[in-house]
Write a protein that holds these residues in place. Structure first.
Motif, PDB file in Angstrom:
ATOM      1  N   SER A 104       0.854  -1.203   0.000  1.00 43.95           N
ATOM      2  CA  SER A 104       0.000   0.000   0.000  1.00 43.95           C
ATOM      3  C   SER A 104       0.884   1.246   0.000  1.00 43.95           C
ATOM      4  N   PRO A 105       1.504   1.561  -1.133  1.00 49.51           N
ATOM      5  CA  PRO A 105       2.391   2.733  -1.188  1.00 49.51           C
ATOM      6  C   PRO A 105       1.622   4.017  -0.867  1.00 49.51           C
ATOM      7  N   GLY A 106       2.221   4.824   0.021  1.00 48.93           N
ATOM      8  CA  GLY A 106       1.586   6.096   0.396  1.00 48.93           C
ATOM      9  C   GLY A 106       0.586   5.984   1.518  1.00 48.93           C
ATOM     10  N   ASP A 107       0.211   4.771   1.904  1.00 46.88           N
ATOM     11  CA  ASP A 107      -0.795   4.581   2.954  1.00 46.88           C
ATOM     12  C   ASP A 107      -0.102   4.412   4.304  1.00 46.88           C
ATOM     13  N   ASP A 108       0.652   5.419   4.713  1.00 50.06           N
ATOM     14  CA  ASP A 108       1.370   5.356   5.981  1.00 50.06           C
ATOM     15  C   ASP A 108       1.616   6.775   6.477  1.00 50.06           C
ATOM     16  N   HIS A 109       2.366   6.894   7.565  1.00 48.21           N
ATOM     17  CA  HIS A 109       2.633   8.198   8.162  1.00 48.21           C
ATOM     18  C   HIS A 109       4.111   8.556   8.029  1.00 48.21           C
ATOM     19  N   ARG A 110       4.761   8.053   7.006  1.00 49.73           N
ATOM     20  CA  ARG A 110       6.193   8.250   6.835  1.00 49.73           C
ATOM     21  C   ARG A 110       6.507   9.643   6.314  1.00 49.73           C
ATOM     22  N   GLU A 111       7.684  10.160   6.732  1.00 48.50           N
ATOM     23  CA  GLU A 111       8.181  11.424   6.201  1.00 48.50           C
ATOM     24  C   GLU A 111       9.134  11.135   5.044  1.00 48.50           C
ATOM     25  N   LYS A 112       9.150  12.027   4.047  1.00 40.27           N
ATOM     26  CA  LYS A 112       9.926  11.743   2.841  1.00 40.27           C
ATOM     27  C   LYS A 112      11.432  11.686   3.103  1.00 40.27           C
ATOM     28  N   LYS A 113      11.906  12.378   4.124  1.00 36.39           N
ATOM     29  CA  LYS A 113      13.337  12.305   4.432  1.00 36.39           C
ATOM     30  C   LYS A 113      13.743  10.885   4.800  1.00 36.39           C
ATOM     31  N   TYR A 114      12.841  10.157   5.464  1.00 32.68           N
ATOM     32  CA  TYR A 114      13.166   8.830   5.974  1.00 32.68           C
ATOM     33  C   TYR A 114      12.611   7.709   5.100  1.00 32.68           C
ATOM     34  N   LYS A 115      12.374   8.036   3.843  1.00 30.41           N
ATOM     35  CA  LYS A 115      11.989   7.025   2.860  1.00 30.41           C
ATOM     36  C   LYS A 115      13.076   6.945   1.795  1.00 30.41           C
ATOM     37  N   ALA A 116      13.186   5.785   1.162  1.00 26.11           N
ATOM     38  CA  ALA A 116      14.184   5.607   0.104  1.00 26.11           C
ATOM     39  C   ALA A 116      13.721   6.305  -1.165  1.00 26.11           C
ATOM     40  N   HIS A 117      14.663   6.931  -1.864  1.00 29.71           N
ATOM     41  CA  HIS A 117      14.380   7.607  -3.131  1.00 29.71           C
ATOM     42  C   HIS A 117      15.401   7.119  -4.158  1.00 29.71           C
ATOM     43  N   ARG A 118      14.894   6.627  -5.269  1.00 28.90           N
ATOM     44  CA  ARG A 118      15.771   5.973  -6.245  1.00 28.90           C
ATOM     45  C   ARG A 118      16.898   6.877  -6.721  1.00 28.90           C
ATOM     46  N   GLN A 119      16.610   8.180  -6.920  1.00 28.65           N
ATOM     47  CA  GLN A 119      17.656   9.055  -7.455  1.00 28.65           C
ATOM     48  C   GLN A 119      18.825   9.209  -6.483  1.00 28.65           C
ATOM     49  N   PHE A 120      18.625   8.848  -5.219  1.00 24.72           N
ATOM     50  CA  PHE A 120      19.711   8.859  -4.241  1.00 24.72           C
ATOM     51  C   PHE A 120      19.970   7.449  -3.693  1.00 24.72           C
TER      52      PHE A 120
END
Length: 534
Positions: A104-120
């Motif tokens: 369920s991508p996006g169905d959480d309370h995560r902050e973007k700093k603490y999520k993985a991002h492919r470009q980094f």
């Protein structure tokens, strides 16, 4: 969305390109010369300058030679996987995204700093001097733990007062470090919110003390828990006996080790409710989290048994809160009688001073030995570009001068603690001569003798010998960060060392002039072969 300036994106891109180019150059030379001749040439030149040897037996002569000059060793097995950028990004995304997020991508309370991002996802981008580990599976983590154990044993066998370096990302799935970091940051933010409610948010972090009764009322009104449950939180931990709660008391509430996923509960400032960071954890994710903690514990016990001090390297800010907290827990357990576990503080970060002061105060309060390595840091360009690209506050000091001030401020605080109790210990890991002079002047003012072994100095093998060896000859505890490993398997490390040394050598005119001066002195004095007096 806020975009990173072209020059920072270009810098990271060029670093990746140069790293690939350097590795390709080494590979081409190997094919051209043949394996035997290539290794011979490398050992006579670049490898011989920056790497001590292929295994723990072959590094002993260099360690013993340095010891004759009063220079110790921090052993660091520098073998890395030689991954393409695409392979690194895939590994990172696979290991940093939970099963719940995949379903369920996006169905959480995560902050973007603490999520993985492919470009980094390729964490090597814009990073020169630090090793990088990418998660493959639990068996690979066990193998890397065994490598660290061998390194600890080698350090214990090579000297009586050695260090060994480890990285947390080598010991488990980085998903847990991301999640636990976010939890710690959110709980600290919640403390700041409650401090603002009581009108004390402008005070220094350790001076902020929440009145316990007002705190209980606020938590009950917000619906964080039932009144009896909130009462049990504090009485169970024996907190608030003075009628107030400070940040250290607050942090101690996050200590549930029975079920690791219980750690990952966060306060929602909008609803006031405690809620899980993710909707669910699989049994395997729970096991993976526990295995990381078990591996850390095993390494700390081996360090104790072998008389070696264990240095936990710093990593990116989205991992670092968890790394620092887990290191702190090891210090509380193993630093009771002497400093065994050392945490690393990166002083290019705006929050470095707060982190140092909070950890020193905890060690003072609980009576264990504080151990720190102070560095300027290895991830500045990557951190700044990631913050601007993804859209969160830049964690890095605005310029080099601000970082210098931060370094000296942190160092000054730890030196004051050493003067106060003699239970703090610090490694001044720097190639900056002004910082070394600053430290020596402070030690002189304090009457702190180098023989007390409270302040250590550290530089990389093959660099800044004009700092390391005079310090060693003068009786100061000084250490070289000593990489070792087979020639072909340390090429990723050497390729970055080539980049760093190229930039470093642009400003090394003084070092070259010192070498010429010393050579002339020896020729004129008939002292070609120098014998140390240590």
């Amino acid at each position: 969305m806020c975009k990173a300036p072209d020059k920072q994106v270009n810098f990271i891109t060029s670093c990746k390109a140069e790293d690939a180019c350097s590795c390709s150059t080494f590979t081409f030379c190997c094919k051209l010369l043949g394996q035997w001749m290539f290794e011979k040439m490398m050992k006579m030149t670049f490898y011989g300058q920056f790497v001590a040897g292929e295994d723990h037996n072959s590094i002993k002569p260099l360690i013993q030679k340095n010891q004759a000059f009063g220079v110790g060793a921090v052993l660091d097995y520098s073998v890395e996987e030689d991954l393409t950028q695409e392979e690194a990004e895939k590994k990172e995304m696979d290991s940093c995204v939970s099963e719940a997020e995949k379903e369920s991508p996006g169905d959480d309370h995560r902050e973007k700093k603490y999520k993985a991002h492919r470009q980094f996802g390729d964490r090597r981008g814009g990073v020169i001097s630090a090793r990088t580990y990418f998660y493959a599976d639990e068996a690979k983590c066990d193998n890397q733990m065994e490598t660290f154990i061998n390194c600890i044993r080698a350090s214990g066998g090579a000297s009586t007062d050695g260090f060994s370096a480890i990285k947390m990302t080598a010991l488990g799935r980085p998903q847990f470090l991301l999640q636990f970091s976010e939890v710690l940051v959110k709980w600290r933010r919640f403390f700041n919110f409650l401090a603002a409610q009581q009108g004390i948010s402008e005070m220094m972090v350790l001076e902020q003390k929440l009145e316990l009764e007002k705190l209980k009322e606020s938590l009950t009104e917000m619906g964080v828990g039932a009144k009896d449950d909130i009462e049990n939180w504090f009485t169970g931990e024996k907190l608030g006996l003075s009628g107030t709660i400070d940040l250290l008391d607050w942090n101690s509430l996050i200590n549930d080790t029975t079920k690791i996923s219980n750690l990952l509960m966060v306060p929602n400032l909008e609803t006031g409710q405690l809620e899980p960071l993710l909707n669910k954890f699989t049994a395997e994710e729970e096991r993976q989290m526990k295995r990381m903690l078990q591996r850390m514990d095993i390494l700390a016990k081996h360090a104790m048994d072998n008389g070696v001090r264990l240095m936990v390297d710093a990593e990116q800010t989205y991992f670092q809160p968890a790394i620092s907290r887990l290191t702190l827990e090891m210090q509380r357990k193993f630093n009771r009688e002497k400093p065994v576990i050392f945490n690393t503080y990166q002083c290019y970060l705006k929050e470095a001073y707060d982190n140092v002061t909070v950890d020193v105060e905890l060690s003072r309060r609980e009576g264990w030995y504080f151990g720190a390595k102070l560095v300027r840091g290895a991830y500045m360009y990557q951190e700044r570009a990631r913050a601007q690209e993804i859209g969160y506050e830049d964690p890095v000091n605005p310029d080099y001068e601000a970082t210098n001030r931060m370094y000296h401020r942190c160092l000054d605080y730890v030196l004051e603690e050493i003067e106060h109790s003699r239970k703090a210990n610090v490694m001044v890991a720097t190639h900056n001569e002004d910082t070394v002079k600053f430290t020596l002047e402070k030690m002189n003012e304090m009457g702190l003798s180098p023989t007390e072994n409270k302040v250590y100095f550290g530089q990389l093998l093959g660099m800044c010998d004009q700092i390391s060896f005079p310090l060693g000859q003068a009786g100061f505890p000084v250490y070289k960060y000593v990489p070792y490993g087979p020639v072909n398997e340390v090429i990723p490390y050497l390729s970055r060392r080539a980049q760093e040394n190229r930039g470093f050598m642009k400003g090394s005119q003084r070092e070259r002039s010192l070498l010429w001066k010393e050579l002339k002195r020896r020729l004129l004095g008939g002292q070609i072969l120098y014998k140390p007096v240590y």
